[in-house]
Write an enzyme that holds these catalytic residues in place. Structure first.
Site, PDB file in Angstrom:
ATOM      1  CG  ASP A 144      -1.972   1.073   1.215  1.00 12.56           C
ATOM      2  OD1 ASP A 144      -1.974   1.893   0.273  1.00 12.56           O
ATOM      3  OD2 ASP A 144      -2.807   1.091   2.134  1.00 12.56           O
ATOM      4  CG  ASP A 348      -4.087   4.905  -3.147  1.00 15.43           C
ATOM      5  OD1 ASP A 348      -3.138   4.663  -2.378  1.00 15.43           O
ATOM      6  OD2 ASP A 348      -5.249   4.506  -2.944  1.00 15.43           O
TER       7      ASP A 348
END
Length: 470
Positions: A144, A348
Site C-alpha cells: 500500500d 494510489d
C-alpha cells in the site's frame, strides 16, 4: 497518394484483425492503430489459470492480485464488483479525510479492546510475500503506497485476530524480535504514520491505527525485527506493528506492507540500502503476476517517462501527481486546466478506479461513448454508468485513452485500464466521478496496469514505462 496509403493501412489492420481470430493465445493478438486498439473480447476477461512470472531478481517481490489464481489466498470465488466499488468508495473517503485535514481517526476509541476503523482492504488490492523474523517466516501482506505502517498479526493475539491463510507470526520464536520502548524517538514519532498517538503497556510502545471502512483496525506492540525480501536482501532492526488486536474486513492476508511517504514506511527505513527508490508493475490481468522492486534498476532510468511528485496539502503520506489533460482516440478533451489544478491528485496503489472531477469525467464518458457507438450499451452495473454488452462480439475496438501529466509526459493506458469486466459478457468504462468539482482526485491502480511505475523519491519524480510487466 495519401488516400491510397490510408486505404492500404486500413487493409493491413483488417487483415491483422482476421489473424487474431486464428490465434491460439488471445493475449498475443492486439492490433494497435493510431487512435484505437482492436483485440479479442476474450482477452479482456481474466483466465482461471495462473500465468506466473519467473523473475527471481534480488530485492524483487512477486506481486499478485488478491483475487488472482496466482495468489496464495485464492479461493476460486469471482470478484464481487459491487462490493469492490463499495470498498473503493470507503478508501477514497479515507484518503480525502486525511487530505482535507479532517480527523480520520475521530471515531477511534481510546481502548485497545474496542477500536473502530476507517479503511478496509480494497477489492483489487495487491499482495506481496515477505519474510519476517529469525528464522524467517513467510507472510503475505497487502502492499500500500497510501499507508506508512507495516504490520502483521502476532501471537498470542492478546485480544483478537482475524482468520489468515498462513500461521500467525509468533515473536517468541524469533531470535531477532525486540519491543520498542515508550521513550524511544521512533515511538513518539508514530502519529505521523498512524494518525493516532502511541500508548504504553508497561515500558513498551503500543500503536493503534484504523482504516476507511469504519470497521478495520490494528492495535499492538511497536517492535523491531529482521525483514527479508530475498536470500541476500534483509533489513535488520525494521520497525513494524506486531498486532495483538486486529479485525474488520481484513481476511486471509497477514497484514499491510506500508510504502507511503513517512519515516516509518519501508521506503524510509530501507533508504540506506535502496536509496528511496522502488517500482512496481501491476499485471494487466488478475490471472498473471507482477513485481515490486526496490533500488534503482538498469532499465527504468532510460526508458521511463517522468512527472514530478507534487505536494499533497494536509497530508505528506501520499504521492501527488498533476494531471494536465486527457485524450480519447487521439483527440484532446476540452477540459479547462483549472479542473485538475484546483483540486490536485494522488497516485494510489490501493484505490481501484481513477477518480476524476465531474467536468473531466463527463467529457471522458461522452467521448468514449461516441467512439464506442457501434457497440450495444447495456444497463448500468455495479455503480458504472457506461457499460456494453459484448456477448455477440468476437473482437472489440477500443479508443486509446491517454493521460497527460506535468513534465510534460503522455501515458497511453493499456486496454486493461480502460474497460473492466463485471459479468461474463458485460464490460464497463473503468473510471469514476468524484461527484464534486472540489474533491481531490485519485489515479487508481487499474489505470496503472501493465506499466512499470517508478518512484524516484529523492529525485522527486514518478515514472511510467509501458509494457513494464514483460
Amino acid at each position: 497518394m495519401a488516400s491510397l496509403s490510408l486505404s492500404f493501412l486500413v487493409e493491413i489492420l483488417r487483415y491483422a484483425s482476421l489473424l487474431c481470430l486464428l490465434c491460439l493465445d488471445d493475449m498475443a493478438c492486439v492490433v494497435h492503430g493510431a487512435q484505437e486498439i482492436t483485440l479479442p473480447v476474450t482477452s479482456l476477461f481474466p483466465s482461471p489459470i495462473c500465468k506466473a512470472s519467473t523473475s527471481n531478481a534480488n530485492s524483487t517481490l512477486k506481486l499478485v492480485h488478491k483475487n488472482s489464481p496466482c495468489s496464495p489466498l485464492f479461493n476460486g470465488e469471482p470478484v464481487n464488483h459491487t462490493q469492490l466499488l463499495l470498498e473503493d468508495i470507503a478508501r477514497v473517503k479515507w484518503i480525502r479525510s486525511k487530505i482535507s485535514g479532517a480527523s480520520a481517526a475521530n471515531s477511534l476509541k481510546d481502548s485497545a479492546v474496542s477500536i473502530t476503523a476507517k479503511y478496509g482492504a480494497g477489492g483489487t488490492s495487491y499482495l506481496v510475500t515477505i519474510g519476517l523474523g529469525t528464522p524467517k517466516k513467510d507472510l503475505t501482506l497487502l502492499f500500500d503506497t497510501g499507508s506508512a505502517l507495516t504490520w502483521t498479526q502476532c501471537e498470542p493475539c492478546a485480544v483478537s485476530c482475524y482468520s489468515q491463510a498462513e500461521p500467525i507470526f509468533d515473536p517468541s520464536q524469533s531470535s531477532s524480535y525486540a519491543n520498542i520502548s515508550c521513550s524511544a524517538p521512533s515511538c513518539t514519532q508514530l502519529p505521523s504514520g498512524t494518525a493516532r498517538p502511541p500508548r504504553c503497556s508497561g515500558s513498551t510502545c503500543v500503536y493503534a491505527t484504523g482504516y476507511g471502512d469504519q470497521e478495520s483496525f490494528t492495535v499492538g506492540f511497536f517492535a523491531t525485527e529482521t525483514l527479508t525480501l530475498s536470500s541476500t536482501d534483509a533489513i535488520t532492526g525494521f520497525e513494524f506493528g506486531c498486532g495483538q488486536n486486529n479485525g474488520g474486513r481484513f481476511k486471509g492476508f497477514a497484514g499491510l506492507f506500508g510504502l507511503a511517504r513517512d519515516r516509518i514506511s519501508f521506503v524510509e527505513q530501507s533508504a540506506t540500502k535502496y536509496g528511496r527508490y522502488f517500482s512496481y508493475c501491476l499485471p494487466p490481468s488478475t490471472s498473471s503476476t507482477g513485481y515490486l522492486t526496490f533500488g534503482m534498476g538498469s532499465m527504468t532510468s532510460t526508458s521511463a517517462s517522468f512527472t514530478p511528485i507534487s505536494m499533497v496539502s494536509q497530508s505528506s503520506l501520499f504521492y501527488g501527481i498533476d494531471i494536465t489533460g486527457i485524450s480519447v482516440g487521439g483527440k484532446p478533451l476540452s477540459i479547462p486546466s483549472t479542473v485538475f489544478s484546483n483540486v490536485g491528485c494522488a497516485i494510489d496503489s490501493g484505490t481501484t478506479f481513477t477518480q476524476l472531477p465531474p467536468t473531466a469525467y463527463n467529457a471522458l464518458r461522452s467521448a468514449f461513448r461516441q467512439a464506442m457507438s457501434n457497440y450495444k450499451m447495456s444497463a448500468p452495473a455495479s455503480g458504472f454508468d457506461t457499460c456494453y454488452d459484448l456477448s455477440g462480439s468476437t473482437m472489440v475496438t477500443v479508443p486509446v485513452i491517454t493521460f497527460s501529466f506535468r513534465g510534460p509526459i503522455d501515458v497511453q493506458l493499456d486496454t486493461s485500464g480502460v474497460l473492466v469486466p463485471v459479468t461474463q459478457s458485460q464490460m464497463c468504462l473503468a473510471f469514476q466521478s468524484t461527484g464534486d468539482e472540489t474533491a481531490f482526485g485519485i489515479y487508481g491502480n487499474i489505470q496503472q496496469r501493465s506499466f512499470e511505475v517508478v518512484y524516484d523519491v529523492p529525485g522527486g519524480r514518478i515514472g511510467f514505462r509501458a509494457k513494464g510487466c514483460s
